[in-house]
Write a protein that holds these residues in place. Structure first.
Motif, PDB file in Angstrom:
ATOM      1  N   ASP A 110       0.820  -1.208   0.000  1.00  0.00           N
ATOM      2  CA  ASP A 110       0.000   0.000   0.000  1.00  0.00           C
ATOM      3  C   ASP A 110       0.860   1.266   0.000  1.00  0.00           C
ATOM      4  OD1 ASP A 110      -2.394   1.336  -0.160  1.00  0.00           O
ATOM      5  OD2 ASP A 110      -2.819   1.259   1.971  1.00  0.00           O
ATOM      6  N   LEU A 111       0.762   2.093   1.056  1.00  0.00           N
ATOM      7  CA  LEU A 111       1.443   3.388   1.068  1.00  0.00           C
ATOM      8  C   LEU A 111       2.952   3.263   1.177  1.00  0.00           C
ATOM      9  CD1 LEU A 111      -0.918   5.497   3.365  1.00  0.00           C
ATOM     10  CD2 LEU A 111      -0.984   5.207   0.887  1.00  0.00           C
ATOM     11  N   ALA A 112       3.449   2.097   1.567  1.00  0.00           N
ATOM     12  CA  ALA A 112       4.900   1.918   1.643  1.00  0.00           C
ATOM     13  C   ALA A 112       5.539   2.142   0.281  1.00  0.00           C
ATOM     14  CB  ALA A 112       5.234   0.520   2.161  1.00  0.00           C
ATOM     15  N   THR A 113       4.831   1.779  -0.789  1.00  0.00           N
ATOM     16  CA  THR A 113       5.340   2.039  -2.141  1.00  0.00           C
ATOM     17  C   THR A 113       5.460   3.536  -2.384  1.00  0.00           C
ATOM     18  OG1 THR A 113       4.471  -0.016  -3.076  1.00  0.00           O
ATOM     19  CG2 THR A 113       4.857   1.798  -4.609  1.00  0.00           C
ATOM     20  N   ILE A 130     -10.531  11.220  -5.613  1.00  0.00           N
ATOM     21  CA  ILE A 130      -9.393  10.558  -4.984  1.00  0.00           C
ATOM     22  C   ILE A 130      -8.309  11.572  -4.626  1.00  0.00           C
ATOM     23  CG2 ILE A 130      -9.801   8.319  -6.068  1.00  0.00           C
ATOM     24  CD1 ILE A 130      -7.705   9.021  -8.164  1.00  0.00           C
ATOM     25  N   HIS A 131      -7.542  11.235  -3.584  1.00  0.00           N
ATOM     26  CA  HIS A 131      -6.471  12.114  -3.107  1.00  0.00           C
ATOM     27  C   HIS A 131      -5.242  11.255  -2.810  1.00  0.00           C
ATOM     28  CE1 HIS A 131      -9.639  15.146  -2.720  1.00  0.00           C
ATOM     29  NE2 HIS A 131     -10.347  14.228  -2.065  1.00  0.00           N
ATOM     30  N   PRO A 132      -4.457  10.938  -3.817  1.00  0.00           N
ATOM     31  CA  PRO A 132      -3.317  10.023  -3.644  1.00  0.00           C
ATOM     32  C   PRO A 132      -2.252  10.581  -2.716  1.00  0.00           C
ATOM     33  CG  PRO A 132      -3.875  10.330  -5.971  1.00  0.00           C
ATOM     34  CD  PRO A 132      -4.608  11.372  -5.216  1.00  0.00           C
ATOM     35  N   THR A 133      -1.741   9.721  -1.857  1.00  0.00           N
ATOM     36  CA  THR A 133      -0.700  10.115  -0.907  1.00  0.00           C
ATOM     37  C   THR A 133       0.551  10.623  -1.603  1.00  0.00           C
ATOM     38  OG1 THR A 133      -1.434   8.704   0.910  1.00  0.00           O
ATOM     39  CG2 THR A 133       0.919   9.197   0.817  1.00  0.00           C
ATOM     40  N   LEU A 134       0.912  10.030  -2.729  1.00  0.00           N
ATOM     41  CA  LEU A 134       2.140  10.431  -3.412  1.00  0.00           C
ATOM     42  C   LEU A 134       2.096  11.884  -3.853  1.00  0.00           C
ATOM     43  CD1 LEU A 134       4.904   9.377  -4.234  1.00  0.00           C
ATOM     44  CD2 LEU A 134       3.938   8.712  -6.448  1.00  0.00           C
ATOM     45  N   GLU A 135       0.894  12.402  -4.140  1.00  0.00           N
ATOM     46  CA  GLU A 135       0.781  13.822  -4.499  1.00  0.00           C
ATOM     47  C   GLU A 135       1.130  14.703  -3.300  1.00  0.00           C
ATOM     48  OE1 GLU A 135      -1.004  14.353  -8.466  1.00  0.00           O
ATOM     49  OE2 GLU A 135      -2.118  15.433  -6.944  1.00  0.00           O
ATOM     50  N   ALA A 190      -9.191   0.145  -8.738  1.00  0.00           N
ATOM     51  CA  ALA A 190      -8.433   1.052  -7.873  1.00  0.00           C
ATOM     52  C   ALA A 190      -6.939   0.777  -7.959  1.00  0.00           C
ATOM     53  CB  ALA A 190      -8.923   0.917  -6.436  1.00  0.00           C
ATOM     54  N   ALA A 191      -6.561  -0.503  -8.045  1.00  0.00           N
ATOM     55  CA  ALA A 191      -5.139  -0.854  -8.143  1.00  0.00           C
ATOM     56  C   ALA A 191      -4.532  -0.303  -9.423  1.00  0.00           C
ATOM     57  CB  ALA A 191      -4.971  -2.369  -8.075  1.00  0.00           C
ATOM     58  N   LEU A 192      -5.228  -0.467 -10.534  1.00  0.00           N
ATOM     59  CA  LEU A 192      -4.715   0.027 -11.814  1.00  0.00           C
ATOM     60  C   LEU A 192      -4.633   1.560 -11.826  1.00  0.00           C
ATOM     61  CD1 LEU A 192      -6.622  -2.366 -14.245  1.00  0.00           C
ATOM     62  CD2 LEU A 192      -4.187  -2.404 -13.707  1.00  0.00           C
ATOM     63  N   ILE A 193      -5.656   2.214 -11.278  1.00  0.00           N
ATOM     64  CA  ILE A 193      -5.647   3.675 -11.228  1.00  0.00           C
ATOM     65  C   ILE A 193      -4.516   4.171 -10.326  1.00  0.00           C
ATOM     66  CG2 ILE A 193      -6.931   5.697 -10.430  1.00  0.00           C
ATOM     67  CD1 ILE A 193      -9.487   4.228 -11.340  1.00  0.00           C
ATOM     68  N   THR A 194      -4.317   3.489  -9.195  1.00  0.00           N
ATOM     69  CA  THR A 194      -3.228   3.867  -8.285  1.00  0.00           C
ATOM     70  C   THR A 194      -1.891   3.865  -9.006  1.00  0.00           C
ATOM     71  OG1 THR A 194      -4.392   2.943  -6.369  1.00  0.00           O
ATOM     72  CG2 THR A 194      -2.020   3.262  -6.152  1.00  0.00           C
ATOM     73  N   ASP A 195      -1.615   2.793  -9.731  1.00  0.00           N
ATOM     74  CA  ASP A 195      -0.321   2.686 -10.413  1.00  0.00           C
ATOM     75  C   ASP A 195      -0.218   3.660 -11.577  1.00  0.00           C
ATOM     76  OD1 ASP A 195       0.374   0.766  -8.607  1.00  0.00           O
ATOM     77  OD2 ASP A 195      -0.163  -0.916  -9.894  1.00  0.00           O
ATOM     78  N   CYS A 255       1.998  -3.189  -4.469  1.00  0.00           N
ATOM     79  CA  CYS A 255       1.213  -4.274  -3.893  1.00  0.00           C
ATOM     80  C   CYS A 255       0.153  -3.695  -2.964  1.00  0.00           C
ATOM     81  CB  CYS A 255       2.135  -5.230  -3.135  1.00  0.00           C
ATOM     82  SG  CYS A 255       1.289  -6.633  -2.384  1.00  0.00           S
ATOM     83  N   CYS A 256      -0.990  -4.370  -2.892  1.00  0.00           N
ATOM     84  CA  CYS A 256      -2.035  -4.038  -1.903  1.00  0.00           C
ATOM     85  C   CYS A 256      -2.409  -2.559  -1.963  1.00  0.00           C
ATOM     86  CB  CYS A 256      -1.569  -4.406  -0.497  1.00  0.00           C
ATOM     87  SG  CYS A 256      -1.011  -6.101  -0.333  1.00  0.00           S
ATOM     88  N   GLN A 257      -2.871  -2.111  -3.120  1.00  0.00           N
ATOM     89  CA  GLN A 257      -3.184  -0.693  -3.309  1.00  0.00           C
ATOM     90  C   GLN A 257      -4.553  -0.378  -2.701  1.00  0.00           C
ATOM     91  OE1 GLN A 257      -2.253  -2.939  -5.638  1.00  0.00           O
ATOM     92  NE2 GLN A 257      -1.030  -2.051  -7.270  1.00  0.00           N
ATOM     93  N   HIS A 258      -4.600  -0.232  -1.375  1.00  0.00           N
ATOM     94  CA  HIS A 258      -5.875  -0.068  -0.675  1.00  0.00           C
ATOM     95  C   HIS A 258      -6.361   1.378  -0.629  1.00  0.00           C
ATOM     96  CE1 HIS A 258      -5.677  -4.198   0.461  1.00  0.00           C
ATOM     97  NE2 HIS A 258      -4.683  -4.046   1.318  1.00  0.00           N
ATOM     98  N   GLU A 259      -5.445   2.333  -0.674  1.00  0.00           N
ATOM     99  CA  GLU A 259      -5.822   3.719  -0.396  1.00  0.00           C
ATOM    100  C   GLU A 259      -6.943   4.214  -1.294  1.00  0.00           C
ATOM    101  OE1 GLU A 259      -3.665   8.016   0.268  1.00  0.00           O
ATOM    102  OE2 GLU A 259      -3.063   6.823  -1.458  1.00  0.00           O
TER     103      GLU A 259
END
Length: 425
Positions: A298-301, A411-416, A349-354, A321-325
């Protein structure tokens, strides 16, 4: 349906010759479909060729997906199926009321059958062994004429023998110690997938060798290194095989894992390789030329990508892995018919996260590729983000498009948040 599933379980392998689905219920969708095995790189896939009027469409599927697809198409679209493999053949007939009749029989491949089998492609060793056995039982003479090089089964690909970076049969110290190889270089039973995975990963590194510094030590950090198969592989490839001066750090939360990896590195004499216990988000390092993050959850990535960008890492390789956010955040009334299904929402959600992560990295001046990686042991995740630093931070249309998508999906991705770039709120 159970009988059909049994046939598919038996026949969907490299010895499949062909499956034909016909007698369509709707020619506008497809009049016929043919299925055959193919090798994509060194992975066995099954190619479906669908005929729709004058158009022909090709799609490749793994074994499980292909079996499910055949079951579905015989239930909904086609009324007839013909299956032909090296050891089994059969037919499936579906009545107008949907009743399925399945018939199958074993095949006896003799020497005379080799000519026909070779046209279909397959595993030459298996077919040849069967033919030799049959020939012996029937008292047939088997010589150079019947089983010479010209009559051997054609390969599933033009280059069946894979040329690995770490070749089969060549002993490698860390592979032996980690149980992937025997001392004489043979691949350990049930570890061939791991051997292929390691080589596939090294191919990704080999592709970017020219991007790495040649006049100084190359610094590598592997976040969430786990048992460190690929950490050891990185060190061996870059230092032992390529002769580069190397400093590699593997980071993981598990104390016993770190202890065992450090002990192995010392035993192997890998002086430029060490392991540390710690959390990715709190890690304070001096920087790295290569940042690796394989299955950080998840957020560790995101924290691993943040470190890499702020360090100005030349190469980033991440298997998320495990893209829960975003799965917890994503909302959209237009997509309710999709999002109400948990598994579809999770995959979407996993595909959008990546995709968002890749786009953010591009804004930070990286050229990003999303590549198919061989499945890791015990997990289906197999997408790798490889980013190579090329230029300064970008903005503009791509930034605007990403912002609009985030608003659309709420959505509000942590990486942003971790990599602010001065955008207007």
């Amino acid at each position: 349906m159970e009988e059909l599933q049994r046939i598919l379980e038996t026949i969907l392998n490299e010895d499949l010759e062909q499956i034909i689905l016909s007698n369509t219920r709707d020619a506008a969708v497809a009049s016929k479909a043919k299925i055959r095995p193919v090798l994509i790189g060194d992975e066995l896939k099954f190619q479906e060729t669908r005929y729709q009027g004058t158009k022909v469409f090709h799609e490749n599927y793994d074994r499980e997906c292909m079996a499910s697809r055949i079951e579905q198409e015989l239930s909904e679209l086609f009324r007839q199926g013909e299956f032909r493999g090296k050891a089994l053949e059969g037919t499936v007939l579906v009545s107008k009321k949907g009743k399925m009749t399945v018939k199958s029989r074993k095949r006896n491949l003799t020497v005379e059958a080799l000519g026909a089998a070779s046209k279909a492609g397959g595993n030459s060793k298996i077919v040849e062994d069967v033919a030799l056995k049959q020939a012996g039982q029937n008292g047939e003479a088997v010589g150079s004429k019947s089983l010479n090089a010209d009559s051997r089964i054609a390969s599933l690909s033009h280059n069946r023998t894979k040329q690995y970076i770490l070749p089969e049969g060549e002993p490698v110290d860390f592979l032996i110690r980690l149980g992937v190889q025997t001392p004489d270089g043979r691949i350990t039973k049930n570890r061939y997938d791991k051997f292929r995975q390691i080589n596939r990963y090294l191919e990704f590194i080999e592709d970017v060798l020219e991007e790495l510094p040649k006049d100084r030590t190359i610094h590598v950090v592997d976040f969430g290194c786990g048992k460190s198969y690929l950490t050891f592989a990185t060190y061996y490839f870059l230092h032992v095989k390529q002769g580069r001066d190397l400093d590699v750090i593997g980071l993981d939360l598990k104390e016993d894992v770190i202890r065992n990896c450090n002990a192995l590195a010392r035993e192997l004499g890998y002086e430029g390789l060490r392991f540390e216990q710690g959390d990715i988000s709190a890690y304070q390092g001096d920087g790295a030329d290569i940042v690796i993050s394989l299955h950080a959850c998840d957020l560790a990535t995101d924290y691993a990508l943040e470190k890499a960008v702020k360090w100005g890492a030349k190469v980033i390789m991440a298997v998320p892995c495990c893209q829960h956010e975003l799965n917890r955040q994503i909302k959209n009334d237009l997509l309710k018919p999709v999002l109400k299904y948990g598994i579809l929402k999770e995959r979407m959600a996993a595909l959008i996260t990546d995709a968002v992560r890749a786009d953010i990295l591009e804004r930070q001046g990286y050229d990003v590729q999303i590549l198919e990686f061989i499945d890791m042991e015990h997990t289906p995740k197999n997408l790798l983000l490889r980013a190579v630093k090329r230029q300064k931070m970008q903005s503009g249309n791509k930034d605007k498009a990403l912002r609009e998508m985030e608003e659309f999906l709420q959505i509000h991705p942590t990486l942003e948040r971790l990599l602010p770039d001065g955008r207007e709120a």
